[in-house]
Every structure is written in C-alpha cells, then in structure tokens.
Design a protein around this motif. Structure first.
Motif, PDB file in Angstrom:
ATOM      1  N   THR A 145       0.848  -1.194   0.000  1.00 14.43           N
ATOM      2  CA  THR A 145       0.000   0.000   0.000  1.00 14.43           C
ATOM      3  C   THR A 145       0.878   1.237   0.000  1.00 14.43           C
ATOM      4  O   THR A 145       1.810   1.351   0.802  1.00 14.43           O
ATOM      5  N   LEU A 146       0.561   2.161  -0.898  1.00 15.93           N
ATOM      6  CA  LEU A 146       1.218   3.463  -0.941  1.00 15.93           C
ATOM      7  C   LEU A 146       0.205   4.527  -0.549  1.00 15.93           C
ATOM      8  O   LEU A 146      -0.889   4.598  -1.129  1.00 15.93           O
ATOM      9  N   LEU A 147       0.548   5.338   0.442  1.00 16.75           N
ATOM     10  CA  LEU A 147      -0.270   6.483   0.842  1.00 16.75           C
ATOM     11  C   LEU A 147       0.431   7.751   0.363  1.00 16.75           C
ATOM     12  O   LEU A 147       1.526   8.072   0.821  1.00 16.75           O
ATOM     13  N   LEU A 148      -0.180   8.440  -0.576  1.00  9.06           N
ATOM     14  CA  LEU A 148       0.382   9.683  -1.096  1.00  9.06           C
ATOM     15  C   LEU A 148      -0.404  10.862  -0.530  1.00  9.06           C
ATOM     16  O   LEU A 148      -1.636  10.912  -0.662  1.00  9.06           O
ATOM     17  N   GLN A 149       0.297  11.803   0.096  1.00 13.40           N
ATOM     18  CA  GLN A 149      -0.360  12.999   0.593  1.00 13.40           C
ATOM     19  C   GLN A 149       0.409  14.225   0.141  1.00 13.40           C
ATOM     20  O   GLN A 149       1.588  14.137  -0.234  1.00 13.40           O
ATOM     21  N   TYR A 150      -0.249  15.366   0.157  1.00 12.15           N
ATOM     22  CA  TYR A 150       0.356  16.630  -0.280  1.00 12.15           C
ATOM     23  C   TYR A 150       0.516  17.553   0.925  1.00 12.15           C
ATOM     24  O   TYR A 150      -0.315  17.556   1.846  1.00 12.15           O
ATOM     25  N   ASP A 151       1.591  18.343   0.891  1.00 11.44           N
ATOM     26  CA  ASP A 151       1.956  19.126   2.071  1.00 11.44           C
ATOM     27  C   ASP A 151       1.000  20.281   2.353  1.00 11.44           C
ATOM     28  O   ASP A 151       1.012  20.843   3.443  1.00 11.44           O
ATOM     29  N   GLU A 152       0.163  20.658   1.388  1.00 16.89           N
ATOM     30  CA  GLU A 152      -0.785  21.753   1.590  1.00 16.89           C
ATOM     31  C   GLU A 152      -2.220  21.259   1.424  1.00 16.89           C
ATOM     32  O   GLU A 152      -3.052  21.908   0.809  1.00 16.89           O
ATOM     33  N   ASP A 153      -2.505  20.098   1.991  1.00 17.80           N
ATOM     34  CA  ASP A 153      -3.828  19.487   1.866  1.00 17.80           C
ATOM     35  C   ASP A 153      -4.445  19.307   3.250  1.00 17.80           C
ATOM     36  O   ASP A 153      -4.164  18.340   3.949  1.00 17.80           O
ATOM     37  N   PRO A 212       1.496 -15.871   9.881  1.00 18.23           N
ATOM     38  CA  PRO A 212       2.793 -15.289  10.261  1.00 18.23           C
ATOM     39  C   PRO A 212       3.749 -15.108   9.096  1.00 18.23           C
ATOM     40  O   PRO A 212       4.640 -14.238   9.152  1.00 18.23           O
ATOM     41  N   MET A 213       3.611 -15.883   8.025  1.00 21.91           N
ATOM     42  CA  MET A 213       4.548 -15.807   6.913  1.00 21.91           C
ATOM     43  C   MET A 213       4.238 -14.663   5.951  1.00 21.91           C
ATOM     44  O   MET A 213       5.025 -14.376   5.059  1.00 21.91           O
ATOM     45  N   ILE A 214       3.102 -14.021   6.104  1.00 21.09           N
ATOM     46  CA  ILE A 214       2.704 -12.953   5.181  1.00 21.09           C
ATOM     47  C   ILE A 214       3.282 -11.618   5.649  1.00 21.09           C
ATOM     48  O   ILE A 214       3.187 -11.268   6.818  1.00 21.09           O
ATOM     49  N   SER A 215       3.884 -10.901   4.723  1.00 16.81           N
ATOM     50  CA  SER A 215       4.404  -9.560   5.026  1.00 16.81           C
ATOM     51  C   SER A 215       3.586  -8.522   4.278  1.00 16.81           C
ATOM     52  O   SER A 215       3.186  -8.739   3.131  1.00 16.81           O
ATOM     53  N   ILE A 216       3.334  -7.404   4.925  1.00 17.62           N
ATOM     54  CA  ILE A 216       2.570  -6.308   4.330  1.00 17.62           C
ATOM     55  C   ILE A 216       3.447  -5.060   4.321  1.00 17.62           C
ATOM     56  O   ILE A 216       3.981  -4.661   5.358  1.00 17.62           O
ATOM     57  N   ASP A 217       3.600  -4.471   3.148  1.00 17.53           N
ATOM     58  CA  ASP A 217       4.440  -3.283   2.978  1.00 17.53           C
ATOM     59  C   ASP A 217       3.546  -2.047   2.901  1.00 17.53           C
ATOM     60  O   ASP A 217       2.684  -1.947   2.019  1.00 17.53           O
ATOM     61  N   ILE A 218       3.742  -1.105   3.824  1.00 20.58           N
ATOM     62  CA  ILE A 218       2.965   0.139   3.861  1.00 20.58           C
ATOM     63  C   ILE A 218       3.932   1.306   3.806  1.00 20.58           C
ATOM     64  O   ILE A 218       4.834   1.430   4.640  1.00 20.58           O
ATOM     65  N   GLN A 219       3.777   2.163   2.820  1.00 25.85           N
ATOM     66  CA  GLN A 219       4.624   3.340   2.663  1.00 25.85           C
ATOM     67  C   GLN A 219       3.758   4.588   2.599  1.00 25.85           C
ATOM     68  O   GLN A 219       2.668   4.562   2.022  1.00 25.85           O
ATOM     69  N   ARG A 220       4.265   5.666   3.179  1.00 30.70           N
ATOM     70  CA  ARG A 220       3.588   6.966   3.078  1.00 30.70           C
ATOM     71  C   ARG A 220       4.590   7.996   2.591  1.00 30.70           C
ATOM     72  O   ARG A 220       5.672   8.145   3.150  1.00 30.70           O
ATOM     73  N   LYS A 221       4.225   8.705   1.533  1.00 34.39           N
ATOM     74  CA  LYS A 221       5.103   9.711   0.951  1.00 34.39           C
ATOM     75  C   LYS A 221       4.369  11.047   0.899  1.00 34.39           C
ATOM     76  O   LYS A 221       3.168  11.098   0.602  1.00 34.39           O
ATOM     77  N   VAL A 222       5.112  12.112   1.162  1.00 32.69           N
ATOM     78  CA  VAL A 222       4.557  13.465   1.150  1.00 32.69           C
ATOM     79  C   VAL A 222       5.156  14.224  -0.028  1.00 32.69           C
ATOM     80  O   VAL A 222       6.385  14.298  -0.162  1.00 32.69           O
ATOM     81  N   LEU A 223       4.291  14.776  -0.875  1.00 31.41           N
ATOM     82  CA  LEU A 223       4.720  15.535  -2.041  1.00 31.41           C
ATOM     83  C   LEU A 223       4.234  16.966  -1.933  1.00 31.41           C
ATOM     84  O   LEU A 223       3.332  17.285  -1.144  1.00 31.41           O
ATOM     85  N   LYS A 224       4.819  17.843  -2.727  1.00 30.17           N
ATOM     86  CA  LYS A 224       4.343  19.221  -2.795  1.00 30.17           C
ATOM     87  C   LYS A 224       3.026  19.258  -3.565  1.00 30.17           C
ATOM     88  O   LYS A 224       2.867  18.582  -4.577  1.00 30.17           O
ATOM     89  N   GLY A 225       2.098  20.056  -3.066  1.00 29.75           N
ATOM     90  CA  GLY A 225       0.825  20.181  -3.759  1.00 29.75           C
ATOM     91  C   GLY A 225      -0.330  20.327  -2.799  1.00 29.75           C
ATOM     92  O   GLY A 225      -0.143  20.544  -1.593  1.00 29.75           O
ATOM     93  N   ASN A 226      -1.541  20.245  -3.336  1.00 33.85           N
ATOM     94  CA  ASN A 226      -2.755  20.355  -2.534  1.00 33.85           C
ATOM     95  C   ASN A 226      -3.737  19.275  -2.960  1.00 33.85           C
ATOM     96  O   ASN A 226      -3.412  18.415  -3.782  1.00 33.85           O
ATOM     97  N   HIS A 227      -4.921  19.328  -2.417  1.00 41.30           N
ATOM     98  CA  HIS A 227      -5.895  18.260  -2.643  1.00 41.30           C
ATOM     99  C   HIS A 227      -6.276  18.133  -4.120  1.00 41.30           C
ATOM    100  O   HIS A 227      -6.622  17.039  -4.577  1.00 41.30           O
TER     101      HIS A 227
END
Length: 520
Positions: free
Chosen positions: A424-432, A456-471
């Motif tokens: 899962t990728l969570l993309l958010q903007y710094d002015e939102d 137990p053998m399943i791995s879940i990758d969660i990333q959150r990135k902040v970009l310039k911009g608004n909603h």
C-alpha cells in the motif's frame, strides 16, 4: 452581483419554508463559499481552458493512435486465465492477482470482516447483494471516448502504447467526489502518463452517494463486466487499486469488505474520510434545510427545484449526444412547463413531423459530427455526467441522509480488522488540510499485526510519501498531448510552471517508482 443575488434568493427561499437565517450568518456563509469557489473556480477554469485548447488542437491535427491488434489466446492454453468461482456471485473474477509467491492473494472468505462494530447489528444493506452477473444496463459494449480512451461496459479504458508490449499491471482507478463521474477527463494527465509507462488503465466512473457501500458494489459490478474480455486479451495481469480522495476511501472499503475482489496493491492518494458535518460547513444548519426546500413538492403542482434540474439535464444530455430531443422528451417538457390549471387545454400528444425532423437532422448532423471528431461532444457529455449527481445528492439529503454509510468509526474498524492488500502506498500533499493519510497509516499497520497473527509468513508493505501540492493537484494538469506540445515550444520546466502540472508530474513519478519497486 451574482453572489449577492444568489444570497438574496436563498434567503427568500428559506424564509418561505419557515427557516429564518440571520443575515450575519448568511454573509459569513457567503464569504466562506467565496473563498472556496475562488480556489475551485481557478482550477476548474484552467482545466476547461486546457480541454478546449486540446479539442481545438486535435481538430486541426491528426489525432489517430494505432492500437496493437487484439491478442487471441486459445482456450485451454497455458496463458488462458483460470477463472476463480466467486461464491454467491455466479460470475468468475478472471483477472488473476499475482504476488511474489505466485499465488492468488487472500482468496478466503471471512464473514466476520463485515461485522465491523455495533453498526453491523443492523440489517445488512442492499449493497451487499450480489451484483448482476451479466453485462446489463445502459452501457454500450464499446464506444469511443475522449482522445484514446474507450468506454467499455461503463468503464473508461486506456491501453498502453503498442511499443510497450504486454501491460505491466492493470490499474483500476477511482476518482474523487463529484469528479469521479468523469475520471478520464478530470485525471487525464496522470492516467495517460501511467499508461505511457506500460500500465493498462481501467477508470470506473461512479455517482457520489451517501451510501459508500452501494457505490462500491456498483463499481465492482462494472469492473467485473469488463474483466473477462481484458483477461482473454492480455492474460494474467496484477490488479492495482488506485484512488484519489473519496476514490481512495472506496478502494479501502473494497479491499476490506469485499474479499472476492482482491488487489495485488493499493495506491491511496489524498485519502479522506471525514464525516459530513466536518466536510461540509453548516451542513445541519443551512445545507440540509436548503436542500429540503429545493426538493420539496407543493400542492399547486409547481415543479420542485430537483424536478427542474432533472429536466434540464435530460435536455443537456440530448445536446451532448448531438441529437435532437425526442418526441417523448418534448412532450415531457411541455407537461412540465404547463401550469396545472391549463393541462386540460393541451392536446393529447405532440409529435414533430418526420419530414421536419429529417430536415433538422440533416442540418444538425454535420456540426454534431465535427464536434464529435474534435472531442467537444464527449467532453460536454461527461460534464453532464458530473452535473447529474447534484439533484441525486439533493434528494438524498431531503430524504434524511445526514452522514455516510458506513460511518467513519465503522470504516476504521473494517480497515483495522480486514484490510488485505500486501502493498500500500499512501500519497499525501503538504498543503492538503483534508488529507487523513497519517491516521489511516496507523490503522493499516494495526491491520498488518492482525494479519500476521493469522498468517505469520505474510508480510505487508505500507509506505507513506509526502509531495508538494494540494488536494486538487492530480486534476490540475492538461492532457499529455497538449503538455508535450507546450514543452516543445516553452521547454519542459517553463511549460510545467505555466500550465501548473509540475506537481501532477511529480505524482506520476512517485507512483511509477513505487510500482516498479513491487516489480509491477
């Protein structure tokens, strides 16, 4: 002047309904709406301007794009996709979700995942009913859309260029509130750039509703109608859910509450799930009473405000399709516009003589064909799709809708207990200020803990990135063709600055890097 006139008419309508709104409150509301409308209007006007420029450019230049011929796969061959029988739906879900270990992702069914919290004690909503198993409904099997887009079974499809080979993945995209009805236009730059990178795009339009579960079921139904044909053409491809704002929320609900619709990964952009009262200022005090007044019927037979909207949109739809109004529509308009006391004077039916209709069609057809070829009519048609949602929402509020279903607390509980996507990728903007990516990240990490307890053998990758911009960043960009022409003239950096798509371009780069990290 228009704003003050609107304020006066609104106050007059509310007063007639027995609702007294203090003038100071009304002025404060007007000032708030002015700020919001200024922000939105600037972006919308630029988007419309860009669309019109693109339509003009495509009418003056050749815009045909060569598609690779459909690839036929013999039934029973190794590349033929094995259908997965979906329990209770009767329709196979033929798009195989591939993961690193080559196994379908989370195919088990857990009834407990829908027992979200105390709200689950209520009767199960109709949205959980199985969707239609056949391609039914008003959608044509295939129809040309804007630019290189195709409309197939209610979805907008954009295929990767032939030189990129087989699709790296299928991106199932859902747009935000209101604009989600026309994702191929509103999010055209971002989706076309992703397509250029070798991804098959399926953007499913939807009407905004207070019932998110019903919306999810309608989205899944549309997607399942197109899945078999894509599977036959392209074979097994990973399915990546992607959504912006309300579309991100819908993707979260689909992954959590609909286990028959698995995802190899999800990209959630500007995730937002605020209650109605937080998302819409003065909802209970002003918006709900006003919508009730607009939708209210009266004893004098005068049409309500929503009746006027529906009739106007029917006329707009006929114009957007380049057709003359049918006799049925003309008769409906005549009855609609005639006062009740004059109805006995009307003739039984009004019919345009065939000769007159044929002559008018002969006169109108060349202009309609030119507008269709230039891409203007498809744009107008989808503008009507967006406007179609307004009277529906007004009626929902007038009929008592006061919050979304499921409630915010129920969504959080569902995500914590049943979210299944392994990446899962969570993309958010710094002015939102509307973004809630940080809150949902915590819930998804709790979901990872719950999943590890079960497997137990399943791995879940969660990333959150902040970009310039608004909603609004993903929608404030021109079509790719127009952007490329501007870059040829102005240079890359100047074009992105002048046409305001530098931040949208950075969004595409972040999405492509994340997809490549997952070997998609």
């Amino acid at each position: 002047k228009l704003s003050h006139r609107l304020l006066f008419l609104t106050n007059l309508q509310l007063t007639r309904s027995g609702i007294i709104v203090p003038w100071s409150l009304a002025v404060s509301l007007l000032q708030s709406l002015s700020v919001v409308s200024t922000f939105l209007t600037s972006g919308v006007i630029k988007m419309i301007r860009n669309a019109l420029l693109f339509a003009l450019a495509t009418s003056m230049a050749r815009s045909s794009i060569a598609f690779a011929p459909p690839r036929t796969v013999a039934v029973g061959s190794e590349k033929t996709l094995a259908c997965r029988n979906v329990e209770g739906r009767g329709l196979p879900s033929p798009l195989h979700v591939s993961t690193n270990d080559g196994n379908p992702q989370f195919s088990e069914r857990e009834v407990e995942t829908r027992e979200v919290d105390a709200e689950a004690d209520r009767p199960r909503p109709e949205s959980f009913a199985p969707p239609p198993s056949a391609a039914t409904g008003p959608y044509a099997s295939s129809k040309a859309g804007v630019g290189a887009w195709e409309r197939v079974e209610g979805n907008y499809v954009l295929r990767p260029p032939p030189e990129s080979g087989e699709p790296r993945a299928l991106i199932h995209f859902l747009g935000g509130a209101i604009l989600g009805a026309a994702p191929d236009v509103a999010y055209r730059y971002v989706l076309e750039k992703l397509s250029e990178n070798g991804f098959l795009i399926v953007a499913t339009p939807y009407n905004l509703s207070f019932d998110h579960l019903k919306t999810c079921d309608e989205v899944i139904s549309k997607f399942e109608r197109i899945a078999p044909s894509l599977a036959r053409q392209y074979g097994a491809v990973p399915v990546v859910g992607m959504g912006h704002s309300c579309g991100a929320l819908l993707q979260l609900l689909i992954t959590s509450l609909f286990p028959d619709t698995p995802r190899a990964a999800n990209a959630l952009i500007s995730y937002n799930n605020k209650p109605v009262k937080d998302a819409v200022p003065l909802f209970d005090e002003v918006v709900a009473p006003f919508f009730g007044s607009v939708a209210a019927k009266n004893d004098a037979g005068i049409p309500s405000g929503t009746d006027v909207m529906y009739m106007s949109l029917r006329l707009a739809r006929a114009a957007a399709e380049g057709e003359l109004p049918s006799d049925q529509l003309l008769n409906d308009i005549r009855k609609f516009a005639t006062p009740q006391f004059m109805e006995p004077l009307l003739q039984e039916e009004f019919k345009v003589p065939n000769g007159v209709r044929e002559a008018l069609n002969t006169f109108v057809s060349p202009s309609a064909g030119a507008l269709e070829s230039a891409g203007v009519l498809p744009l107008f048609n989808q503008a009507v799709d967006i406007l179609d949602q307004i009277p529906i929402l007004v009626d929902e509020v007038a009929n008592g809708a006061r919050d979304f279903n499921p409630l915010t607390s129920s969504v959080r509980a569902a995500a914590r207990r049943a979210y299944r996507a392994r990446r899962t990728l969570l993309l958010q903007y710094d002015e939102d200020p509307l973004d809630e990516s940080e809150e949902i990240e915590e819930l998804l990490r709790e979901a990872e803990t719950v999943m590890r307890m079960k497997r137990p053998m399943i791995s879940i990758d969660i990333q959150r990135k902040v970009l310039k911009g608004n909603h609004a960043t993903p929608v404030l960009a021109p079509p790719v063709d127009l952007a490329e022409r501007a870059e040829d003239i102005l240079g890359s950096e100047m074009a992105k600055e002048r046409l305001l798509y530098a931040e949208a371009d950075a969004t595409v780069d972040a999405l492509v890097r994340w997809l490549e990290e997952g070997q998609l």
